[in-house]
Design a protein around this motif. Structure first.
Motif, PDB file in Angstrom:
ATOM      1  N   ASP A   1       0.828  -1.211   0.000  1.00  0.00           N
ATOM      2  CA  ASP A   1       0.000   0.000   0.000  1.00  0.00           C
ATOM      3  C   ASP A   1       0.862   1.261   0.000  1.00  0.00           C
ATOM      4  OD1 ASP A   1      -2.250  -1.591   0.043  1.00  0.00           O
ATOM      5  OD2 ASP A   1      -2.565  -1.424   2.216  1.00  0.00           O
ATOM      6  N   TYR A   2       1.930   1.232   0.779  1.00  0.00           N
ATOM      7  CA  TYR A   2       2.807   2.398   0.860  1.00  0.00           C
ATOM      8  C   TYR A   2       3.553   2.607  -0.452  1.00  0.00           C
ATOM      9  CZ  TYR A   2       5.996   5.762   3.008  1.00  0.00           C
ATOM     10  OH  TYR A   2       6.695   6.899   3.324  1.00  0.00           O
ATOM     11  N   LEU A   3       3.997   1.520  -1.090  1.00  0.00           N
ATOM     12  CA  LEU A   3       4.718   1.624  -2.359  1.00  0.00           C
ATOM     13  C   LEU A   3       3.818   2.208  -3.445  1.00  0.00           C
ATOM     14  CD1 LEU A   3       7.352   1.022  -3.894  1.00  0.00           C
ATOM     15  CD2 LEU A   3       6.401  -1.233  -4.439  1.00  0.00           C
ATOM     16  N   ARG A   4       2.536   1.827  -3.434  1.00  0.00           N
ATOM     17  CA  ARG A   4       1.604   2.374  -4.419  1.00  0.00           C
ATOM     18  C   ARG A   4       1.505   3.896  -4.284  1.00  0.00           C
ATOM     19  NH1 ARG A   4      -2.279  -0.518  -3.139  1.00  0.00           N
ATOM     20  NH2 ARG A   4      -2.121  -2.175  -4.702  1.00  0.00           N
ATOM     21  N   LEU A   5       1.522   4.381  -3.057  1.00  0.00           N
ATOM     22  CA  LEU A   5       1.486   5.833  -2.853  1.00  0.00           C
ATOM     23  C   LEU A   5       2.778   6.503  -3.318  1.00  0.00           C
ATOM     24  CD1 LEU A   5      -0.168   5.996   0.684  1.00  0.00           C
ATOM     25  CD2 LEU A   5      -1.124   6.901  -1.438  1.00  0.00           C
ATOM     26  N   LEU A   6       3.915   5.863  -3.056  1.00  0.00           N
ATOM     27  CA  LEU A   6       5.192   6.451  -3.447  1.00  0.00           C
ATOM     28  C   LEU A   6       5.311   6.640  -4.949  1.00  0.00           C
ATOM     29  CD1 LEU A   6       7.848   4.722  -1.135  1.00  0.00           C
ATOM     30  CD2 LEU A   6       6.839   6.991  -0.914  1.00  0.00           C
ATOM     31  N   ALA A   7       4.511   5.923  -5.728  1.00  0.00           N
ATOM     32  CA  ALA A   7       4.542   6.092  -7.179  1.00  0.00           C
ATOM     33  C   ALA A   7       4.254   7.532  -7.581  1.00  0.00           C
ATOM     34  CB  ALA A   7       3.533   5.146  -7.845  1.00  0.00           C
ATOM     35  N   GLY A   8       3.500   8.251  -6.750  1.00  0.00           N
ATOM     36  CA  GLY A   8       3.171   9.635  -7.062  1.00  0.00           C
ATOM     37  C   GLY A   8       4.326  10.596  -6.899  1.00  0.00           C
ATOM     38  N   THR A   9       5.469  10.133  -6.369  1.00  0.00           N
ATOM     39  CA  THR A   9       6.617  11.030  -6.164  1.00  0.00           C
ATOM     40  C   THR A   9       7.611  10.998  -7.315  1.00  0.00           C
ATOM     41  OG1 THR A   9       7.971   9.350  -5.027  1.00  0.00           O
ATOM     42  CG2 THR A   9       6.435  10.639  -3.679  1.00  0.00           C
ATOM     43  N   TYR A  10       7.507  10.013  -8.204  1.00  0.00           N
ATOM     44  CA  TYR A  10       8.581   9.807  -9.170  1.00  0.00           C
ATOM     45  C   TYR A  10       8.732  10.951 -10.172  1.00  0.00           C
ATOM     46  CZ  TYR A  10       8.526   5.063  -7.294  1.00  0.00           C
ATOM     47  OH  TYR A  10       8.574   3.973  -6.458  1.00  0.00           O
ATOM     48  N   LEU A  11       7.633  11.458 -10.694  1.00  0.00           N
ATOM     49  CA  LEU A  11       7.719  12.546 -11.666  1.00  0.00           C
ATOM     50  C   LEU A  11       8.290  13.827 -11.049  1.00  0.00           C
ATOM     51  CD1 LEU A  11       7.197  13.545 -14.528  1.00  0.00           C
ATOM     52  CD2 LEU A  11       4.868  14.121 -13.839  1.00  0.00           C
ATOM     53  N   PRO A  12       7.773  14.304  -9.909  1.00  0.00           N
ATOM     54  CA  PRO A  12       8.363  15.525  -9.346  1.00  0.00           C
ATOM     55  C   PRO A  12       9.810  15.354  -8.914  1.00  0.00           C
ATOM     56  CG  PRO A  12       6.780  14.557  -7.805  1.00  0.00           C
ATOM     57  CD  PRO A  12       6.608  13.852  -9.114  1.00  0.00           C
ATOM     58  N   VAL A  13      10.187  14.175  -8.455  1.00  0.00           N
ATOM     59  CA  VAL A  13      11.582  13.954  -8.071  1.00  0.00           C
ATOM     60  C   VAL A  13      12.491  14.067  -9.294  1.00  0.00           C
ATOM     61  CG1 VAL A  13      13.211  12.179  -7.299  1.00  0.00           C
ATOM     62  CG2 VAL A  13      11.132  12.607  -5.993  1.00  0.00           C
ATOM     63  N   ALA A  14      12.053  13.538 -10.434  1.00  0.00           N
ATOM     64  CA  ALA A  14      12.859  13.644 -11.664  1.00  0.00           C
ATOM     65  C   ALA A  14      13.066  15.099 -12.043  1.00  0.00           C
ATOM     66  CB  ALA A  14      12.170  12.884 -12.796  1.00  0.00           C
ATOM     67  N   GLY A  15      11.985  15.872 -12.087  1.00  0.00           N
ATOM     68  CA  GLY A  15      12.112  17.273 -12.459  1.00  0.00           C
ATOM     69  C   GLY A  15      12.962  18.061 -11.487  1.00  0.00           C
ATOM     70  N   ALA A  16      12.763  17.832 -10.187  1.00  0.00           N
ATOM     71  CA  ALA A  16      13.518  18.570  -9.178  1.00  0.00           C
ATOM     72  C   ALA A  16      15.001  18.212  -9.224  1.00  0.00           C
ATOM     73  CB  ALA A  16      12.948  18.285  -7.790  1.00  0.00           C
ATOM     74  N   THR A  17      15.326  16.953  -9.495  1.00  0.00           N
ATOM     75  CA  THR A  17      16.725  16.533  -9.573  1.00  0.00           C
ATOM     76  C   THR A  17      17.462  17.249 -10.689  1.00  0.00           C
ATOM     77  OG1 THR A  17      16.209  14.348  -8.659  1.00  0.00           O
ATOM     78  CG2 THR A  17      18.260  14.554  -9.893  1.00  0.00           C
ATOM     79  N   MET A  18      16.840  17.330 -11.870  1.00  0.00           N
ATOM     80  CA  MET A  18      17.490  17.992 -13.001  1.00  0.00           C
ATOM     81  C   MET A  18      17.616  19.500 -12.770  1.00  0.00           C
ATOM     82  SD  MET A  18      18.172  15.358 -14.575  1.00  0.00           S
ATOM     83  CE  MET A  18      17.605  13.740 -14.070  1.00  0.00           C
ATOM     84  N   LEU A  19      16.577  20.113 -12.212  1.00  0.00           N
ATOM     85  CA  LEU A  19      16.650  21.549 -11.944  1.00  0.00           C
ATOM     86  C   LEU A  19      17.707  21.853 -10.891  1.00  0.00           C
ATOM     87  CD1 LEU A  19      12.872  22.538 -11.986  1.00  0.00           C
ATOM     88  CD2 LEU A  19      14.627  23.187 -13.638  1.00  0.00           C
ATOM     89  N   ALA A  20      17.801  20.997  -9.866  1.00  0.00           N
ATOM     90  CA  ALA A  20      18.811  21.206  -8.833  1.00  0.00           C
ATOM     91  C   ALA A  20      20.221  21.124  -9.414  1.00  0.00           C
ATOM     92  CB  ALA A  20      18.636  20.182  -7.711  1.00  0.00           C
ATOM     93  N   ALA A  21      20.442  20.177 -10.342  1.00  0.00           N
ATOM     94  CA  ALA A  21      21.758  20.065 -10.986  1.00  0.00           C
ATOM     95  C   ALA A  21      22.090  21.335 -11.754  1.00  0.00           C
ATOM     96  CB  ALA A  21      21.786  18.855 -11.917  1.00  0.00           C
ATOM     97  N   ALA A  22      21.107  21.874 -12.466  1.00  0.00           N
ATOM     98  CA  ALA A  22      21.335  23.098 -13.238  1.00  0.00           C
ATOM     99  C   ALA A  22      21.632  24.276 -12.317  1.00  0.00           C
ATOM    100  CB  ALA A  22      20.122  23.391 -14.112  1.00  0.00           C
TER     101      ALA A  22
END
Length: 449
Positions: free
Chosen positions: A129-150
């Protein structure tokens, strides 16, 4: 002396905001664990096991972010703005594609995934159940990671920090409201923690987008379309593929470790989970040195000054060794206070303290590996060196040591953890030898293959 002061100020400018941002990200885990720790060992173990699978995505997206940082920093050193923009957007779209794949996987078959980690029915259901919820974090984490690198490469690391502060505060408030059911909300337990994490990660990403519009981290476009990797495919893949292999195989190794602990019993798994936030805080406190190394050494290599790049790397290793030694002492001294935060059995508390002591012994090598492998050696783009070192450490030593000590010698979990963590000492020795030979140094080409 003046040069040393300037170098130290540059390191602080880059490292401190990056470290604070990482500490805030670690606070997601710490706040979740402290609050979930009030619910008992099953919830603690379930959240920890679900987080282990999610960490596979986290390390892969971090690898893509690392490649973006390598390329952006070197091309900034070469004053090649078109290549800077191309590097950013290539990695951004790749990150979004990966996020979509992991989201689908966790939404469609969370139970099957978690079955590899635990045989306990209650822990399995809670983790799924918890893993299903964590699926909602993957897209924002990707965007934030790239912006943070820049932002880091543009020497504007405070902006990701501000977004991290806001999202960490939101995560803490939502955890309190949703886990325990305050201010009219229903008590959701681990589910509430998952919802809080998802919402907080989206806020982090959206705030960084807002900062990006007001303070762009990339050079201005010249009006022409910026295609992904045009004519530089071999150079790009030569950096990305070894890092992906390295991060995925390392993360799979970490998941094998989690499965070992899970098969040793719920108490062992819960104790390991409780040590996770402390490990994250120690690494987070010094990860800024790794990120500073990538930018500082990368720009010097991009400008063609290899001697300056090597000298900067040596200085950063000295800073890391001193910081890691200090934090290791603090971990040992404060471990007793830390375990009393949780409402878990005395046996779990005892195991947690013992594991934290083992962690303190190997933490300096972990930190130095992070600076060497995660910053210095990668900055030259020869990421295959890092891949081989990590494969030897994790799969050549760590995994066999964990399996032998857990299931052949039947040692308690603190000894199992210490034995497999000795891989960090092996990796550090190899990494230091590679660093001294200087073959990792390379100036990226801004021309077509």
């Amino acid at each position: 002396m003046q040069e040393e002061k300037r170098f130290f100020r540059t390191v602080c400018t880059l490292a401190i905001p990056a470290a604070l941002q990482s500490l805030l990200q670690s606070s997601f885990s710490l706040v979740d664990q402290i609050m979930i720790g009030q619910l008992g060992a099953v919830s603690v173990a379930a959240v920890g096991l679900a987080g282990k699978f999610a960490s596979i995505y986290a390390v892969v997206i971090a690898a893509i972010g690392a490649v973006a940082g390598i390329m952006i920093s070197q091309y900034l050193g070469q004053n090649a703005p078109a290549e800077v923009r191309r590097s950013f957007f290539t990695n951004l779209w790749l990150g979004f594609g990966l996020a979509g794949a992991f989201t689908a996987l966790c939404l469609l078959c969370p139970g099957a995934i978690m079955r590899a980690y635990t045989a306990d029915a209650q822990t399995l259901q809670t983790a799924a159940d918890y893993l299903r919820l964590l699926a909602g974090t993957y897209l924002p984490v990707a965007g934030a990671t790239m912006l943070a690198a820049a932002f880091r490469c543009a020497e504007k690391p405070r902006l990701p920090l501000y977004a991290g502060i806001a999202s960490a505060l939101l995560n803490t408030v939502l955890n309190d409201l949703l886990i325990f059911g305050k201010c009219g909300f229903a008590a959701m337990g681990a589910t509430g923690a998952g919802i809080a994490t998802v919402l907080s990660q989206w806020v982090n990403f959206l705030l960084m987008l807002l900062f990006c519009r007001k303070t762009p981290p990339l050079p201005a476009a010249d009006g022409r379309r910026t295609p992904p990797v045009r004519g530089r495919g071999r150079q790009y893949l030569a950096m990305l593929l070894p890092l992906l292999i390295c991060e995925v195989t390392w993360s799979l190794g970490e998941n094998v470790y989690a499965a070992i602990y899970g098969r040793m019993g719920t108490d062992a798994s819960a104790a390991m989970t409780l040590t996770g936030p402390v490990q994250g805080l120690v690494i987070g406190a010094l990860c800024g040195l790794s990120q500073a190394a990538g930018v500082i050494v990368g720009k010097r290599l991009g400008s063609g000054d290899e001697d300056a790049a090597y000298a900067a790397g040596r200085r950063l290793l000295v800073y890391g060794a001193a910081g890691a030694a200090l934090l290791s002492v603090l971990v040992v001294l404060l471990s007793g206070v830390y375990v009393e935060i949780y409402q878990v059995e005395d046996g779990v508390k005892r195991l947690t303290r013992q594991i934290l002591t083992a962690y303190a012994l190997v933490a300096p090598c972990k930190v130095l590996n992070m600076i060497l492998g995660g910053g210095i050696l990668r900055s030259g783009g020869r990421t295959a060196y890092v891949m081989v070192i990590d494969l030897v450490g994790t799969w050549g030593f760590g995994v066999p040591a964990g399996l032998l000590t857990a299931f052949v010698f039947a040692l308690p979990v603190p000894y199992v953890y210490f034995a497999l963590s000795l891989e960090e000492c092996l990796r550090f020795g190899i990494s230091l030898a590679v660093f001294r030979r200087r073959r990792w140094m390379r100036r990226l080409s801004a021309h077509a293959d």
